[in-house]
Enzyme design. Structure first.
Site, PDB file in Angstrom:
ATOM      1  N   SER A  18       0.849  -1.184   0.000  1.00 56.21           N
ATOM      2  CA  SER A  18       0.000   0.000   0.000  1.00 56.21           C
ATOM      3  C   SER A  18       0.884   1.233   0.000  1.00 56.21           C
ATOM      4  CB  SER A  18      -0.925   0.011   1.214  1.00 56.21           C
ATOM      5  OG  SER A  18      -0.177   0.030   2.417  1.00 56.21           O
ATOM      6  N   HIS A  36      -2.835   7.431  -4.153  1.00 50.16           N
ATOM      7  CA  HIS A  36      -2.938   6.250  -3.301  1.00 50.16           C
ATOM      8  C   HIS A  36      -3.042   5.014  -4.186  1.00 50.16           C
ATOM      9  CE1 HIS A  36      -5.819   3.201  -1.617  1.00 50.16           C
ATOM     10  NE2 HIS A  36      -4.868   3.168  -0.705  1.00 50.16           N
ATOM     11  N   VAL A  90      -2.424  -3.040  -3.506  1.00 46.86           N
ATOM     12  CA  VAL A  90      -2.726  -4.365  -4.055  1.00 46.86           C
ATOM     13  C   VAL A  90      -2.525  -5.376  -2.932  1.00 46.86           C
ATOM     14  CG1 VAL A  90      -2.334  -3.989  -6.509  1.00 46.86           C
ATOM     15  CG2 VAL A  90      -0.374  -4.427  -5.038  1.00 46.86           C
ATOM     16  N   ARG A  91      -3.432  -6.336  -2.825  1.00 50.28           N
ATOM     17  CA  ARG A  91      -3.414  -7.218  -1.662  1.00 50.28           C
ATOM     18  C   ARG A  91      -3.946  -8.605  -2.017  1.00 50.28           C
ATOM     19  NH1 ARG A  91      -7.236  -3.254  -1.348  1.00 50.28           N
ATOM     20  NH2 ARG A  91      -9.404  -3.964  -1.327  1.00 50.28           N
ATOM     21  N   HIS A 104     -20.524  11.885   5.125  1.00 55.25           N
ATOM     22  CA  HIS A 104     -20.847  13.025   5.990  1.00 55.25           C
ATOM     23  C   HIS A 104     -20.545  14.369   5.325  1.00 55.25           C
ATOM     24  CE1 HIS A 104     -16.560  12.423   6.664  1.00 55.25           C
ATOM     25  NE2 HIS A 104     -16.485  13.619   7.225  1.00 55.25           N
ATOM     26  N   GLY A 135      -4.602  -5.860  14.901  1.00 58.87           N
ATOM     27  CA  GLY A 135      -3.431  -5.664  15.758  1.00 58.87           C
ATOM     28  C   GLY A 135      -2.186  -5.338  14.971  1.00 58.87           C
ATOM     29  N   GLY A 136      -2.364  -4.707  13.817  1.00 55.93           N
ATOM     30  CA  GLY A 136      -1.225  -4.370  12.973  1.00 55.93           C
ATOM     31  C   GLY A 136      -0.356  -3.280  13.577  1.00 55.93           C
TER      32      GLY A 136
END
Length: 299
Positions: free
Chosen positions: A91, A105, A108-109, A174, A256-257
């Site tokens: 990222s 931005h 890829v994952r 919003h 928890g990264g």
């Protein structure tokens, strides 16, 4: 599968960092190799700051393993929530100093969800999007032409589908406005592994082709305190999206990264001015009235 994807992602990170360093010409990425205390994750966070072009940028590689998949990663497949998982990806976010260069931005994952006694379930996701502060039609056209080029080998319907998904996803409810001019967004991509992997690679390899020409064209544009002030104001919208809506940010925090790496996407400076006044008919007003309205930039 995981090892194939991992090798590609590490190469992609290095390639993008090299191209961005060449563009900036004033500094290089600092590499931070890290691993989780529980040995369930590691990665490399590459950070560039205070360069000739980029005020701050980050290109991250990470691989995370867990016993219970967070809700943010199984939004499209709620039945997978709670499975063991492996998630890996690259990222990046680039925040230029010059307000006439857009923020960019890309991500890829690859996910694998496992449950004892059942076949593993895997999928790819990612995309890239552009957030200008001062818009130019030719930049938007180039960005989307390159996005379409990345999709063409995989079918005529791919670009329109993922372009719309990007417009829908990068939307601040919003504020009732888009985050930027869009690009590509895809998730839950599975089927033939090689074809899906090739598509993810095409998206990853086309990012710098889409972005660097725009940055080069705008990097020497002179700007005043007024334009910088507007950039900082609009960066606030970027922060709002990432902290309220972005599934990647939520996944990182829920799993928890490494918080320092997850929040590298935030700009170094931003501002929130109460009832910020924009002059009607100005270039600043044109950003929201014209550029941040979803439209077909290419046929």
């Amino acid at each position: 599968m995981i090892e194939q994807v991992k090798r590609y992602l590490i190469d992609l990170q290095q390639t993008i960092c090299s191209e961005i360093e060449l563009l900036d010409g004033g500094t290089v990425f600092e590499q931070d190799h890290w691993s989780r205390d529980d040995q369930r994750g590691n990665g490399v966070t590459c950070i560039i700051s205070n360069g000739n072009v980029f005020e701050k940028g980050g290109v991250n590689f990470s691989i995370i393993r867990g016993d219970k998949m967070p809700k943010s990663a199984s939004a499209l497949r709620p039945e997978l929530e709670g499975r063991k998982y492996t998630a890996l990806g690259v990222s990046l976010v680039l925040h230029p100093d010059n307000p006439f260069i857009p923020t960019a931005h890309a991500n890829v994952r690859f996910f694998v969800a496992e449950e004892q006694g059942k076949e593993p379930i895997w999928w790819f996701g990612g995309g890239f999007d552009l957030t200008p502060y001062y818009g130019f039609d030719e930049d938007a056209v180039h960005w989307h032409e390159t996005a379409k080029k990345a999709c063409i080998p995989f079918g005529e319907d791919v670009y329109p589908k993922y372009k719309k998904w990007c417009d829908d996803y990068f939307y601040l409810i919003h504020r009732n406005e888009q985050r930027g001019i869009g690009g590509l967004f895809f998730d839950d991509l599975n089927g033939d592994f090689e074809e899906c992997f090739d598509y993810m690679k095409s998206v990853g390899s086309h990012f710098t082709e889409a972005y660097i020409p725009i940055a080069k064209k705008r990097m020497n544009t002179t700007f005043s305190e007024k334009e910088k002030d507007f950039q900082l104001y609009r960066r606030g919208r970027y922060v709002e999206f990432n902290l309220i809506y972005d599934r990647g940010t939520l996944f990182g925090l829920q799993s928890g990264g490494r918080t320092e790496s997850i929040l590298m996407s935030l700009p170094p400076k931003a501002q929130w001015s109460y009832q910020y006044k924009i002059e009607p008919g100005s270039e600043e007003e044109k950003l929201t009235s014209y550029f941040l309205k979803p439209k077909d930039w290419v046929l």
